[in-house]
Design an enzyme around this catalytic site. Structure first.
Site, mmCIF file in Angstrom:
data_model
loop_
_atom_site.group_PDB
_atom_site.id
_atom_site.type_symbol
_atom_site.label_atom_id
_atom_site.label_comp_id
_atom_site.label_asym_id
_atom_site.label_seq_id
_atom_site.Cartn_x
_atom_site.Cartn_y
_atom_site.Cartn_z
ATOM 1 N N GLY A 21 1.019 -0.887 0.263
ATOM 2 C CA GLY A 21 -0.016 0.145 0.206
ATOM 3 C C GLY A 21 0.661 1.284 0.538
ATOM 4 O O GLY A 21 1.897 1.320 0.668
ATOM 5 N N GLY A 23 0.386 5.745 0.004
ATOM 6 C CA GLY A 23 -0.251 6.461 -0.191
ATOM 7 C C GLY A 23 0.350 8.442 0.069
ATOM 8 O O GLY A 23 1.559 7.936 -0.801
ATOM 9 N N GLY A 24 -0.672 8.787 0.537
ATOM 10 C CA GLY A 24 0.587 10.401 0.638
ATOM 11 C C GLY A 24 1.917 10.814 0.832
ATOM 12 O O GLY A 24 2.945 10.221 -0.081
ATOM 13 N N PHE A 25 2.278 10.055 2.324
ATOM 14 C CA PHE A 25 3.844 10.289 2.883
ATOM 15 C C PHE A 25 3.890 9.038 3.190
ATOM 16 O O PHE A 25 5.122 8.733 4.147
ATOM 17 C CB PHE A 25 3.325 11.469 3.700
ATOM 18 C CG PHE A 25 2.370 11.126 5.116
ATOM 19 C CD1 PHE A 25 1.190 11.864 4.459
ATOM 20 C CD2 PHE A 25 2.851 10.101 5.909
ATOM 21 C CE1 PHE A 25 0.266 10.924 5.481
ATOM 22 C CE2 PHE A 25 2.139 10.020 6.354
ATOM 23 C CZ PHE A 25 0.743 10.103 6.519
ATOM 24 N N ALA A 26 3.384 7.967 3.012
ATOM 25 C CA ALA A 26 3.769 7.075 3.423
ATOM 26 C C ALA A 26 3.408 5.570 2.541
ATOM 27 O O ALA A 26 2.653 5.873 2.104
ATOM 28 C CB ALA A 26 2.662 6.403 4.946
ATOM 29 N N LYS A 27 3.987 4.398 2.983
ATOM 30 C CA LYS A 27 4.280 3.808 1.931
ATOM 31 C C LYS A 27 4.309 1.750 3.035
ATOM 32 O O LYS A 27 4.644 2.365 4.490
ATOM 33 C CB LYS A 27 5.817 3.276 1.865
ATOM 34 C CG LYS A 27 5.729 2.382 0.311
ATOM 35 C CD LYS A 27 7.503 2.200 -0.175
ATOM 36 C CE LYS A 27 7.810 2.864 -0.291
ATOM 37 N NZ LYS A 27 9.082 3.440 -1.266
ATOM 38 N N LYS A 43 4.526 0.678 8.095
ATOM 39 C CA LYS A 43 4.732 1.591 7.866
ATOM 40 C C LYS A 43 5.204 2.546 8.028
ATOM 41 O O LYS A 43 5.736 2.349 8.529
ATOM 42 C CB LYS A 43 2.920 2.639 8.589
ATOM 43 C CG LYS A 43 2.109 3.295 7.577
ATOM 44 C CD LYS A 43 1.007 3.534 8.139
ATOM 45 C CE LYS A 43 -0.054 4.800 7.558
ATOM 46 N NZ LYS A 43 -1.122 4.471 8.008
ATOM 47 N N ASP A 139 -12.425 9.321 8.747
ATOM 48 C CA ASP A 139 -12.223 8.480 7.580
ATOM 49 C C ASP A 139 -12.734 7.036 7.143
ATOM 50 O O ASP A 139 -11.776 6.061 6.736
ATOM 51 C CB ASP A 139 -10.542 8.631 7.425
ATOM 52 C CG ASP A 139 -10.466 8.736 5.884
ATOM 53 O OD1 ASP A 139 -9.798 8.022 5.115
ATOM 54 O OD2 ASP A 139 -11.271 9.015 5.596
HETATM 55 C C1 LIG Z 1 0.568 3.276 12.432
HETATM 56 O O1 LIG Z 1 -0.781 3.106 11.708
HETATM 57 C C2 LIG Z 1 -0.409 1.973 10.588
HETATM 58 C C3 LIG Z 1 1.015 0.945 10.763
HETATM 59 C C4 LIG Z 1 1.601 -0.312 10.306
HETATM 60 O O2 LIG Z 1 2.776 -1.095 10.374
HETATM 61 C C5 LIG Z 1 0.229 -0.496 9.493
HETATM 62 C C6 LIG Z 1 -0.838 0.426 9.494
HETATM 63 N N1 LIG Z 1 -2.223 0.258 8.264
HETATM 64 C C7 LIG Z 1 -1.643 -0.955 7.289
HETATM 65 C C8 LIG Z 1 -2.062 -2.534 8.006
HETATM 66 C C9 LIG Z 1 -2.330 -3.758 7.276
HETATM 67 C C10 LIG Z 1 -2.324 -3.299 6.447
HETATM 68 C C11 LIG Z 1 -2.219 -4.828 5.384
HETATM 69 O O3 LIG Z 1 -2.567 -5.475 5.771
HETATM 70 N N2 LIG Z 1 -2.934 -4.207 3.686
HETATM 71 C C12 LIG Z 1 -2.698 -5.035 2.629
HETATM 72 C C13 LIG Z 1 -2.940 -6.890 2.603
HETATM 73 C C14 LIG Z 1 -2.631 -7.294 2.009
HETATM 74 C C15 LIG Z 1 -2.952 -6.717 0.790
HETATM 75 C C16 LIG Z 1 -3.677 -5.853 0.373
HETATM 76 C C17 LIG Z 1 -3.095 -5.404 1.704
HETATM 77 C C18 LIG Z 1 -2.587 -2.201 6.030
HETATM 78 O O4 LIG Z 1 -2.809 -1.932 3.949
HETATM 79 C C19 LIG Z 1 -2.187 -0.742 3.680
HETATM 80 C C20 LIG Z 1 -3.225 0.106 2.380
HETATM 81 C C21 LIG Z 1 -5.267 -0.333 2.729
HETATM 82 N N3 LIG Z 1 -5.827 0.724 2.020
HETATM 83 C C22 LIG Z 1 -1.541 -0.665 5.997
HETATM 84 C C23 LIG Z 1 -1.256 1.286 9.932
#
Ligand SMILES: COc1cc(O)cc(Nc2ccc(C(=O)Nc3ccccc3)c(OCCC[NH3+])c2)c1
Length: 343
Positions: A21, A23-27, A43, A139
């Site tokens: 994933g 976004g703007g300032f984060a990966k 993240k 959000d």
């Molecule tokens: C401090 O806030 C955080 C820290 C962090 O380490 C992660 C996140 N947010 C997350 C957490 C998990 C996922 C994830 O598991 N995504 C995913 C998994 C399988 C397939 C596709 C996506 C995550 O995904 C980012 C994209 C979601 N829109 C973000 C917050």
């Protein structure tokens, strides 16, 4: 500056994999916790790209440190790293292999009422919990609802969260969130209550789950805002009367007429096919750490049990906190004693 001789805190504990994933300032990258073999989401935020978004990172981290519930993405480890000229953050949290609810809806076009109810009850559980803890998400949308390996909901992205000092009664001035899910009072610039705004977004969410498209949609943001402020939306004739009724209770333009999260817990539509109201209290007891996991940690770190208990209860979101939560995850999968012995 981490180098081969001085491995970064990240590579010491995790093996980084692909980006899942950005976004703007984060990966967000998939990673594996070396000791337990558990997958995690990391993240990565760099202060350089962050710029004015720095408070947003701090807000998200602080919120996630205060939120521990079965339908809220659990934060495990926060690593601040000094590189060349600025800070960078790496936050480790639950990996949700089921991905975004958004993709799940797109793949299925729309959900049957019974399946939408399973997800919506879990979303109500997460929102009731964060509201009870004094947070408004602001959000809520399918991109911020992930599915774990049991297809359970995990709420993420607390970057826009509001914890008004005066509690929920405080009006929140900042305009934020995603247009299609934004409440009329939020886009009108009037002062608004965070919890009421979340309930509107949940109405848009439930509509998307049941219909497979958005209640208010227009490529032109100004036209979209007018649609939202009018609050008129299409009710497909195949929608059940119960679903149409709940949507009308959520998509009330006047926030004072909107259904509240507490009313939702045992709402007629929410209860169909269920014997009990939505359970929203946390099943994660941070004040009473799991004894089996403590034992595993104590033997790994070679500490007496009470010393280990004290270290865990500090909840520093360091490697100990990460180990604790990841061992809890292993225990829930019946794999606890497989931890590598400490040399
Ligand atoms: C401090 O806030 C955080 C820290 C962090 O380490 C992660 C996140 N947010 C997350 C957490 C998990 C996922 C994830 O598991 N995504 C995913 C998994 C399988 C397939 C596709 C996506 C995550 O995904 C980012 C994209 C979601 N829109 C973000 C917050």
């Amino acid at each position: 500056m981490p180098s081969a001789a001085f491995p970064s805190q990240i590579t010491k504990h995790y093996e980084l994999r692909q980006t899942i994933g950005s976004g703007g300032f984060a990966k967000v990258k998939l990673a594996v916790h070396l000791l337990t073999g558990e997958k995690v989401a990391i993240k990565v935020m760099n202060k350089k790209e962050l710029g004015s978004d720095l408070p947003r990172v701090q807000r998200e981290i602080d919120a996630m440190k205060n939120l521990s519930q079965q339908h809220v993405c659990q934060l495990y480890h926060v690593i601040r790293q000094m590189n060349a000229y600025s800070w960078s953050w790496r936050c480790v949290a639950v990996y949700a292999p089921g991905g975004e609810l958004f993709d799940y809806i797109v793949a299925k076009d729309k959900l049957k009422e019974e399946e939408a109810r399973v997800f919506f009850r879990q979303i109500v559980s997460a929102v009731a919990y964060i509201h009870d803890r004094g947070y408004a998400h602001r959000d809520l949308k399918p991109e911020n609802l992930l599915l774990d390996d049991d297809q359970n909901i995990k709420l993420i992205d607390f970057g826009l969260v509001a914890k008004p000092r005066g509690g929920m009664a405080y009006h929140l001035e900042t305009c934020c969130g995603s247009p299609a899910y934004a409440a009329p009072e939020l886009i009108s610039g009037f002062p608004y209550h965070g919890n009421e705004v979340d309930l509107w977004s949940m109405g848009v969410l439930l509509y998307a789950l049941l219909c497979g498209f958005l209640p208010f949609d227009d490529d032109n943001t100004c036209k979209l805002y007018k649609l939202i402020q009018k609050g008129e939306y299409e009710v497909p004739d195949w929608l059940s009367p119960g679903s149409a009724k709940l949507l009308s209770q959520l998509l009330q333009v006047n926030p004072k007429r909107r259904v509240t999260i507490k009313q939702l817990l045992n709402n007629e539509w929410m209860m169909k096919g269920y014997a009990a109201p939505v359970r929203w209290t946390s099943r994660i007891k941070k004040d009473k750490p799991d004894p089996d996991v403590l034992l595993e940690l104590a033997s790994y770190y070679d500490h007496p049990l009470d010393t280990m208990m004290k270290k865990v209860l500090e909840w520093k979101y360091d490697e100990v906190t990460a180990m604790y939560f990841l061992l809890c995850m292993k225990k829930s999968k019946g794999q606890l004693p497989e931890l590598l012995p400490r040399y």
